[in-house]
Write a protein that holds these residues in place. Structure first.
Motif, PDB file in Angstrom:
ATOM      1  N   LYS A  74       0.639  -1.120   0.085  1.00  0.00           N
ATOM      2  CA  LYS A  74      -0.006  -0.112  -0.112  1.00  0.00           C
ATOM      3  C   LYS A  74       0.862   1.269   0.080  1.00  0.00           C
ATOM      4  O   LYS A  74       0.725   2.223  -0.847  1.00  0.00           O
ATOM      5  CB  LYS A  74      -0.842  -0.001   1.491  1.00  0.00           C
ATOM      6  CG  LYS A  74      -1.718   1.206   1.460  1.00  0.00           C
ATOM      7  CD  LYS A  74      -3.109   1.042   0.605  1.00  0.00           C
ATOM      8  CE  LYS A  74      -3.867   2.365   0.495  1.00  0.00           C
ATOM      9  NZ  LYS A  74      -5.037   2.295  -0.323  1.00  0.00           N
ATOM     10  N   ALA A  75       1.878   1.333   0.946  1.00  0.00           N
ATOM     11  CA  ALA A  75       2.733   2.616   0.833  1.00  0.00           C
ATOM     12  C   ALA A  75       3.736   2.670  -0.420  1.00  0.00           C
ATOM     13  O   ALA A  75       3.899   3.474  -0.513  1.00  0.00           O
ATOM     14  CB  ALA A  75       3.792   2.272   2.130  1.00  0.00           C
ATOM     15  N   GLY A  76       4.012   1.423  -0.845  1.00  0.00           N
ATOM     16  CA  GLY A  76       4.521   1.492  -2.162  1.00  0.00           C
ATOM     17  C   GLY A  76       6.183   1.987  -2.290  1.00  0.00           C
ATOM     18  O   GLY A  76       6.599   3.089  -3.008  1.00  0.00           O
ATOM     19  N   GLY A  77       6.973   1.072  -1.544  1.00  0.00           N
ATOM     20  CA  GLY A  77       8.212   1.766  -1.347  1.00  0.00           C
ATOM     21  C   GLY A  77       8.888   0.781  -0.525  1.00  0.00           C
ATOM     22  O   GLY A  77       9.017  -0.754  -0.540  1.00  0.00           O
ATOM     23  N   ALA A  78       9.663   1.092   0.746  1.00  0.00           N
ATOM     24  CA  ALA A  78      10.511   0.260   1.567  1.00  0.00           C
ATOM     25  C   ALA A  78       9.574  -0.701   2.473  1.00  0.00           C
ATOM     26  O   ALA A  78       8.306  -0.551   2.567  1.00  0.00           O
ATOM     27  CB  ALA A  78      11.348   1.195   2.746  1.00  0.00           C
ATOM     28  N   ASN A  79      10.314  -1.674   2.483  1.00  0.00           N
ATOM     29  CA  ASN A  79       9.510  -2.888   3.466  1.00  0.00           C
ATOM     30  C   ASN A  79       9.199  -2.324   4.960  1.00  0.00           C
ATOM     31  O   ASN A  79      10.295  -1.735   5.413  1.00  0.00           O
ATOM     32  CB  ASN A  79      10.323  -4.127   3.735  1.00  0.00           C
ATOM     33  CG  ASN A  79      10.793  -4.701   2.212  1.00  0.00           C
ATOM     34  OD1 ASN A  79       9.771  -4.763   1.501  1.00  0.00           O
ATOM     35  ND2 ASN A  79      11.997  -5.160   2.058  1.00  0.00           N
TER      36      ASN A  79
END
Ligand SMILES: *Cc1c(COP(=O)(O)O)cnc(C)c1O
Length: 399
Positions: A74-79
């Motif tokens: 959902k955030a679309g980037g880092a884990n």
């Protein structure tokens, strides 16, 4: 430059210019006694073994680290990884220091543990620890808060704790502090005061930090086992600052790990309704120690506000103030709306209802994940669960 963080605070309780004991001499003698007893008792193997066993068998430590895959997508980037302090017995990190404080009181031969509580979270965690350890517990609480926080009041009663309603002044937290402290000073030889965060006069900021540092010690090892390396960012919400310092402490000397504390911006930093003490405060003195505070021009504490009652404190732990000034920790904010959005996202996407306090840190983590991008890892201290908040959120969002 490896800073000697482990040597802090100094003997007088200072982290740089912050902390100390801004209190009358008779009270200083009382605090110095607690400090000496703390150093003596906690250096014994008996105490350390007792506390370690309680953390394992009673609290359920170590709390796991969970990879939040759908939140990450959902955030679309880092884990995004969550340190699950919400899974502790009583549902938050507070039990870590309350057990330490209750056990210390027992070892010191005290007959009663005293504290104030606002929303009742500290009161419930302390009443739990005192029931377990077998020591009387007395919680002072404003009459206004008693009405507002009914479920926590009931829990404390069931746990065998004596509740003292405070009817003076605004009948809220500030008056409860005064009332509890007066009772404490009636017999400091036999009573013990238990503060609920890394605040107050020395030695409390140090004591509470030391008890909470178990969170970071576990997390630092767990995340390396999971990902093969240290995280890029570690983040936590900051009220008084205990859950944040608890996870930060293990990473302070890891210069490549960015540490970020998230303060409540409430209705916005441009209003008077927030509790972003480090971000918007001035240096001053409150409750016996020096720190950034939200105060008016005369130096009186301003009313503070956050959607998360555990974050609305007009001061902040002295170590955070120091870490901000030297640039080791960055402090950001999340407002009520952002907090609510993160609260609902974690609930819907992962089946984890977070405390509103913790949702502030989660909001920041999701923003930061998008900013720093794929391949990086962010570790969030999920300080507590949101069972306590569901009725409030349902009303707020018309559910
Ligand atoms: C009390 C509380 C906090 C705020 O306290 P800190 O001392 O800043 O950690 C944060 N999260 C939860 C779940 C709490 O109960």
């Amino acid at each position: 430059m490896a800073l000697e963080f482990s040597a802090m605070p100094d003997k007088e309780g200072y982290f740089g210019e912050y902390g100390g004991q801004q209190i009358p001499p008779e009270l200083k003698a009382v605090m110095d006694d607690i400090s000496a007893a703390y150093e003596r008792v906690t250096s014994t193997e008996d105490f350390q073994a007792d506390l370690a066993n309680l953390y394992t068998d009673y609290v359920g430590r170590p709390s796991p680290i969970y990879f939040a895959k759908k939140i990450t997508e959902k955030a679309g980037g880092a884990n995004i990884y969550l340190k699950r302090e919400d899974l502790n017995h009583t549902g938050a990190h507070k039990i870590n220091h309350c057990l330490g404080e209750a056990l210390l009181a027992k070892y010191m031969g005290k007959t009663k543990v005293l504290a104030e509580t606002g929303a009742g979270q500290h009161g419930v965690a302390l009443a739990t620890a005192c029931a377990l350890v077998g020591i009387d517990c007395e919680i002072h609480m404003g009459e206004v808060d008693i009405v507002k926080e009914h479920p926590n009041v009931t829990k404390m009663k069931i746990l065998g704790c004596r509740i003292v309603p405070v009817s003076r002044g605004t009948k809220t937290l500030k008056d409860a502090v005064d009332s509890a402290f007066e009772e404490y000073l009636r017999d400091p030889d036999n009573f013990m005061y238990a503060i609920g965060s890394v605040v107050g006069p020395h030695p409390f900021p140090k004591m509470v930090r030391d008890f909470q540092s178990v969170v970071g010690r576990e997390a630092r090892q767990q995340i390396q086992e999971k990902t093969g390396r240290l995280p890029d960012v570690v983040t936590a919400c900051v009220g008084g600052g205990s859950n944040a310092i608890g996870i930060f402490t293990a990473f302070l000397n890891d210069e490549d790990v960015e540490l970020v504390g998230v303060e409540p911006a409430g209705h916005g930093l441009n209003t008077n309704e927030h509790a972003a003490t480090i971000t918007a405060g001035k240096k001053g003195t409150i409750h016996g120690f020096k720190c950034y505070n939200l105060q008016d021009d005369k130096g009186n504490p301003l009313p503070v506000y956050s959607i998360a009652s555990g974050l609305d404190y007009p001061g902040v732990g002295p170590q955070h103030c120091y870490l901000k000034d030297i640039g080791r920790v960055r402090y950001e904010t999340a407002d009520d709306e952002q907090c609510l959005e993160a609260f609902m996202q974690l609930s819907h996407l992962e089946g984890i209802i977070p405390a509103l306090e913790s949702a502030h840190a989660l909001h920041f983590a999701m923003q930061e994940a998008a900013r720093i991008g794929k391949g990086k890892n962010i570790l969030v201290n999920l300080s507590g669960r949101g069972d306590k908040d569901v009725d409030f959120v349902a009303e707020k969002l018309n559910l």
